[in-house]
Design a protein around this motif. Structure first.
Motif, PDB file in Angstrom:
ATOM      1  N   ALA A 170     -84.723 -45.134 -83.747  1.00 38.83           N
ATOM      2  CA  ALA A 170     -84.507 -45.415 -82.411  1.00 38.83           C
ATOM      3  C   ALA A 170     -82.634 -44.827 -81.961  1.00 38.83           C
ATOM      4  O   ALA A 170     -83.387 -44.456 -81.407  1.00 38.83           O
ATOM      5  CB  ALA A 170     -84.431 -46.903 -81.339  1.00 38.83           C
ATOM      6  N   ASN A 171     -82.818 -44.544 -83.148  1.00 40.66           N
ATOM      7  CA  ASN A 171     -80.798 -44.287 -82.769  1.00 40.66           C
ATOM      8  C   ASN A 171     -80.891 -42.501 -83.096  1.00 40.66           C
ATOM      9  O   ASN A 171     -79.736 -41.765 -83.349  1.00 40.66           O
ATOM     10  CB  ASN A 171     -80.354 -45.003 -83.669  1.00 40.66           C
ATOM     11  N   GLY A 172     -81.725 -42.240 -83.674  1.00 40.67           N
ATOM     12  CA  GLY A 172     -81.845 -40.798 -84.147  1.00 40.67           C
ATOM     13  C   GLY A 172     -82.242 -39.700 -83.115  1.00 40.67           C
ATOM     14  O   GLY A 172     -82.272 -39.889 -82.239  1.00 40.67           O
ATOM     15  N   PHE A 173     -82.075 -38.837 -82.736  1.00 43.33           N
ATOM     16  CA  PHE A 173     -81.811 -37.516 -82.162  1.00 43.33           C
ATOM     17  C   PHE A 173     -83.305 -37.504 -81.480  1.00 43.33           C
ATOM     18  O   PHE A 173     -83.180 -37.784 -80.268  1.00 43.33           O
ATOM     19  CB  PHE A 173     -82.338 -36.315 -82.652  1.00 43.33           C
ATOM     20  N   TRP A 215     -78.584 -34.025 -77.821  1.00 43.60           N
ATOM     21  CA  TRP A 215     -78.090 -35.412 -78.442  1.00 43.60           C
ATOM     22  C   TRP A 215     -78.669 -34.987 -79.720  1.00 43.60           C
ATOM     23  O   TRP A 215     -78.551 -36.078 -80.913  1.00 43.60           O
ATOM     24  CB  TRP A 215     -78.769 -36.393 -77.781  1.00 43.60           C
ATOM     25  N   SER A 216     -78.681 -34.057 -80.450  1.00 40.83           N
ATOM     26  CA  SER A 216     -79.437 -33.248 -81.737  1.00 40.83           C
ATOM     27  C   SER A 216     -77.536 -33.108 -82.419  1.00 40.83           C
ATOM     28  O   SER A 216     -76.849 -33.362 -81.721  1.00 40.83           O
ATOM     29  CB  SER A 216     -79.493 -31.963 -81.558  1.00 40.83           C
ATOM     30  N   ALA A 240     -79.381 -25.901 -71.305  1.00 44.77           N
ATOM     31  CA  ALA A 240     -79.333 -27.146 -71.175  1.00 44.77           C
ATOM     32  C   ALA A 240     -78.255 -27.750 -72.076  1.00 44.77           C
ATOM     33  O   ALA A 240     -77.823 -29.179 -72.198  1.00 44.77           O
ATOM     34  CB  ALA A 240     -80.445 -28.399 -71.123  1.00 44.77           C
ATOM     35  N   THR A 241     -79.200 -28.102 -73.304  1.00 45.31           N
ATOM     36  CA  THR A 241     -78.747 -28.355 -74.654  1.00 45.31           C
ATOM     37  C   THR A 241     -76.952 -27.385 -74.984  1.00 45.31           C
ATOM     38  O   THR A 241     -76.581 -28.365 -75.653  1.00 45.31           O
ATOM     39  CB  THR A 241     -79.307 -27.685 -75.568  1.00 45.31           C
TER      40      THR A 241
END
Length: 372
Positions: A8-11, A137-138, A238-239
């Motif tokens: 769940a804390n991954g990208f 968030w990557s 956006a990224t």
């Protein structure tokens, strides 16, 4: 509905959880590297659906591929079988599972474990062999080349491209999450096995990706907006903006200042023309010119003004419009009409202008002539 998300804390996990958190009908259970393994059985027993996103792709030692990708999948499969429930399972794998390298072999083995578990339980299992996924968030230098390029651009570091013609197959994270949500919401409570593909991918060369991102990065200086009707450009933008430093959100526009006030270009594009803004002092008139082809729109956002027009072919009849910043009223400036805007108030007049083409000093299509 209770939904368990491993990794769940991954990208992808962060993006999925943020989508699920918007829903009142879903309670999200999260399993991360910091979660004690002893809690997994209870979460699995409570879950109505499991997203297995946890894994590693760049561990410091090769052994971690087995521990992170195979070991945890085995542990999850055992927990699912112990629950004696046909809980649907969605697993994220990688297109590299088709390759003979340590990462690919570990992902392929994890796929086989998940599918076998589904057959044993009579439960639906869906395996997504994902291409390169990009989006907010990557982690740079880990998850994707897009993240690394965006991170480097923001920090002023070079983008190193040794094989510009190398083709990349990319998927945008919100598209991927949208596909996952469709699976969650569909009628899956029948035994189903198989691989699934994300609904949309983009093929782009490494050199083209670099050029697109550099164009987006240059926009603050050039004010040129790339073609955002192109979904890949829109998603890359956006990224890219998600990697701004906390003190780097703002930037200053160049202003042309004179005794009338100031004027600044804001954004421009060959596709939609340009937008600029001005501040005009009380009693001052701007304009007194006409255009052959260029169309403009005036929007007063603060202050009081009179906008006057005269058809170029008519020497006497003047058309007058009184506007103020409380109206949000747009005035179209037709081609062939001499026009001007005068600040009739006691405070500065702030106006937003749109022009149908970018100003070209070599061919400005602006011819000075007084309205009156």
């Amino acid at each position: 509905m209770k939904v368990l998300v491993t990794g769940a804390n991954g990208f992808i996990g962060k993006n999925l959880c943020s989508h699920l958190a918007l829903r009142e009908d879903v309670e999200v259970l999260t399993f991360t590297r910091d979660t004690p393994e002893s809690e997994l059985d209870g979460m699995v027993s409570a879950a109505d659906f499991v997203f297995h996103l946890a894994g590693v792709n760049r561990p410091p030692v090769e052994k971690d591929f087995i521990d992170g990708n195979v070991g945890l999948t085995e542990r999850l499969a055992a927990s699912l079988e112990a629950s004696k429930r046909p809980t649907p399972l969605l697993v994220t794998s990688s297109t590299q599972a088709a390759l003979d390298n340590p990462y690919g072999r570990s992902k392929r083995q994890a796929e086989e474990i998940a599918l076998s578990s589904g057959r044993e339980r009579g439960a639906p299992v869906f395996v997504y062999r994902l291409p390169g996924v990009f989006g907010k968030w990557s982690k740079p230098n880990y998850n994707s080349v897009v993240a690394t390029f965006c991170h480097n651009l923001v920090l002023g570091l070079p983008l190193e491209v040794h094989e510009p013609e190398h083709q990349l197959n990319l998927a945008y994270v919100d598209d991927v999450i949208g596909d996952f949500i469709q699976v969650l919401d569909s009628d899956l409570f029948v035994a189903t096995q198989g691989f699934r593909e994300v609904s949309r991918t983009f093929t782009v060369s490494l050199g083209d990706l670099r050029d697109r991102l550099e164009s987006l990065h240059a926009m603050r200086d050039s004010l040129q907006v790339p073609a955002l009707g192109d979904d890949l450009n829109r998603f890359l933008y956006a990224t890219y903006t998600s990697y701004f430093e906390e003190d780097g959100f703002g930037y200053s526009l160049g202003k042309s200042v004179d005794d009338r006030g100031w004027l600044a270009e804001f954004v421009k594009s060959d596709a939609f023309g340009q937008i600029f803004v001005s501040k005009t002092r009380p009693g001052v008139t701007r304009g007194n010119h006409w255009h052959k082809t260029k169309i403009e729109k005036f929007l007063v956002v603060s202050g009081d003004a009179e906008i006057t027009f005269r058809n170029k072919l008519n020497d006497s009849d003047v058309i007058r419009y009184v506007v103020n910043g409380d109206e949000a009223r747009v005035l179209d400036i037709p081609a062939g009409y001499v026009h001007a805007i005068t600040n009739t108030g006691s405070n500065d007049l702030v106006t937003i202008f749109w022009a149908s083409e970018i100003f070209d000093p070599k061919s400005p299509d602006t011819f000075f002539e007084a309205v009156e």
